[in-house]
Design a protein around this motif. Structure first.
Motif, short mmCIF file in Angstrom:
data_model
loop_
_atom_site.label_atom_id
_atom_site.label_comp_id
_atom_site.label_asym_id
_atom_site.label_seq_id
_atom_site.Cartn_x
_atom_site.Cartn_y
_atom_site.Cartn_z
N LYS A 1 41.55 33.23 12.16
CA LYS A 1 40.94 33.48 13.09
C LYS A 1 40.51 34.96 13.07
N VAL A 2 41.81 35.77 12.84
CA VAL A 2 40.98 37.30 12.72
C VAL A 2 40.25 37.26 11.55
N ILE A 3 40.93 37.18 10.50
CA ILE A 3 40.08 37.29 9.06
C ILE A 3 39.02 36.13 9.15
N GLY A 4 38.92 35.11 9.24
CA GLY A 4 37.78 34.71 9.08
C GLY A 4 38.00 33.74 7.76
N GLU A 5 38.72 33.81 6.91
CA GLU A 5 39.07 32.64 6.11
C GLU A 5 40.03 32.20 6.21
N GLN A 6 40.02 31.11 5.15
CA GLN A 6 41.47 30.06 5.53
C GLN A 6 42.26 30.48 4.65
N LEU A 7 43.72 30.22 4.71
CA LEU A 7 44.61 31.18 3.87
C LEU A 7 44.83 29.59 3.65
N SER A 8 44.61 28.92 2.59
CA SER A 8 45.02 27.99 1.91
C SER A 8 46.05 27.75 0.68
N ASP A 9 46.82 28.37 0.26
CA ASP A 9 47.65 29.53 -0.29
C ASP A 9 49.14 28.93 0.23
N ASP A 10 50.03 28.11 -0.43
CA ASP A 10 51.52 28.39 -0.06
C ASP A 10 52.25 28.66 0.22
N VAL A 11 52.01 29.32 -1.18
CA VAL A 11 52.82 30.45 -1.73
C VAL A 11 52.57 32.43 -1.25
N LYS A 12 51.57 32.18 -0.76
CA LYS A 12 50.58 34.01 -0.14
C LYS A 12 51.26 33.39 2.04
N ARG A 13 51.17 32.46 1.73
CA ARG A 13 50.98 32.03 3.22
C ARG A 13 53.05 31.90 3.32
N ALA A 14 53.62 30.88 3.29
CA ALA A 14 55.24 31.57 2.88
C ALA A 14 55.42 33.01 3.21
N GLY A 15 54.89 33.98 1.74
CA GLY A 15 55.57 35.25 1.55
C GLY A 15 55.38 35.91 3.25
N THR A 16 53.50 35.23 3.18
CA THR A 16 53.43 36.25 4.78
C THR A 16 53.97 35.27 6.05
N ILE A 17 54.44 35.13 6.27
CA ILE A 17 55.07 33.81 6.99
C ILE A 17 57.61 34.68 7.01
N ASP A 18 57.23 34.74 6.22
CA ASP A 18 58.71 35.53 5.83
C ASP A 18 58.39 37.24 5.86
N ARG A 19 57.59 37.68 6.21
CA ARG A 19 57.37 38.75 5.86
C ARG A 19 57.54 39.25 7.50
N PHE A 20 56.09 38.20 8.21
CA PHE A 20 56.18 38.33 9.38
C PHE A 20 57.27 38.35 9.72
N LEU A 21 58.18 37.78 10.12
CA LEU A 21 59.61 37.32 10.57
C LEU A 21 60.24 38.22 10.12
N ASP A 22 60.52 38.86 9.13
CA ASP A 22 61.55 40.15 8.90
C ASP A 22 60.87 41.63 9.63
N GLU A 23 59.31 41.61 9.83
CA GLU A 23 59.02 42.55 10.58
C GLU A 23 59.34 42.68 12.08
N LEU A 24 59.26 41.46 12.69
CA LEU A 24 59.85 40.95 14.32
C LEU A 24 61.74 41.24 13.64
N ASP A 25 61.92 40.59 13.11
CA ASP A 25 63.36 40.27 13.32
C ASP A 25 63.88 42.06 13.07
N SER A 26 63.32 42.87 12.80
CA SER A 26 63.29 44.45 13.16
C SER A 26 63.21 45.02 13.52
N VAL A 27 61.81 44.29 14.37
CA VAL A 27 62.00 44.93 15.56
C VAL A 27 63.02 44.77 16.90
N GLY A 28 62.98 43.12 16.41
CA GLY A 28 64.10 43.10 17.51
C GLY A 28 65.43 43.61 17.54
N ALA A 29 65.71 43.59 16.24
CA ALA A 29 66.75 44.55 16.16
C ALA A 29 66.76 46.16 16.29
N LYS A 30 65.84 46.73 16.40
CA LYS A 30 65.86 47.60 17.20
C LYS A 30 65.92 48.19 18.52
#
Length: 186
Positions: free
Chosen positions: A152-181
């Motif tokens: 919704k923010v970008i305005g285009e669809q992220l249909s690639d599952d590999v990209k989506r999985a990498g983006t999700i993992d990177r986002f969750l890792d950032e959340l975990d590091s923020v939660g740990a800090k």
């Protein structure tokens, strides 16, 4: 006067009215001797046998009574000894029961503690499994939500599952590091 006194006065003799005549005394003595002889010969032996039988019965009865009393004393002593033995055995049985009760109670406490520990460990395992499952579900849910927001923010669809999985993992890792800090900073 009386006739007796008249006769005594005529005879001129002094007659004692209390003393019987000589022939009366002799015949009375003979009768007493004959009766005494029959009494001594026939009656007295029968009395002696009856009296001796009675004395034997009485002595035998006394002897039997003494024997019965001795047996009763012996039976009483045996009864008292058996009663004392029974009391000792009852005390031993009570003590054994008390000891067994304490052992059973200790075993039950041990068993209950082991069961409690097992239940607690099982609960911890279930809790950890549920936590892991919830974390996994939340990650996937959060990943999907993040992708939808990013689209919704970008305005285009992220249909690639590999990209989506990498983006999700990177986002969750950032959340975990923020939660740990944030937890270590507090």
């Amino acid at each position: 006067m009386s006739t007796f006194a008249v006769l005594a006065a005529e005879g001129g003799e002094d007659v004692n009215p209390l003393l019987p005549a000589t022939y009366d005394i002799v015949w009375s003595a003979v009768c007493i001797a004959v009766i005494g002889f029959f009494f001594w010969k026939f009656v007295l032996p029968r009395f002696q046998t009856v009296l001796s039988e009675r004395s034997e019965k009485i002595e035998g009865g006394i002897k039997r009574a003494e024997e019965a009393q001795a047996e009763a004393k012996q039976a009483l002593e045996q009864y008292r000894a058996q009663l004392a033995d029974a009391r000792q055995e009852a005390a031993k049985i009570r003590e054994d029961a008390r000891t067994q009760g304490q052992q059973i109670l200790a075993e039950m406490k041990t068993s209950a503690q082991a069961e409690s520990d097992r239940i607690v460990a099982s609960g911890h395992q279930q809790l950890a499994a549920q936590r892991q499952q919830i974390v996994t579900e939340l990650r996937s849910e959060l990943g999907r939500t993040a992708v939808e927001l990013a689209e919704k923010v970008i305005g285009e669809q992220l249909s690639d599952d590999v990209k989506r999985a990498g983006t999700i993992d990177r986002f969750l890792d950032e959340l975990d590091s923020v939660g740990a800090k944030s937890t270590s900073g507090k």
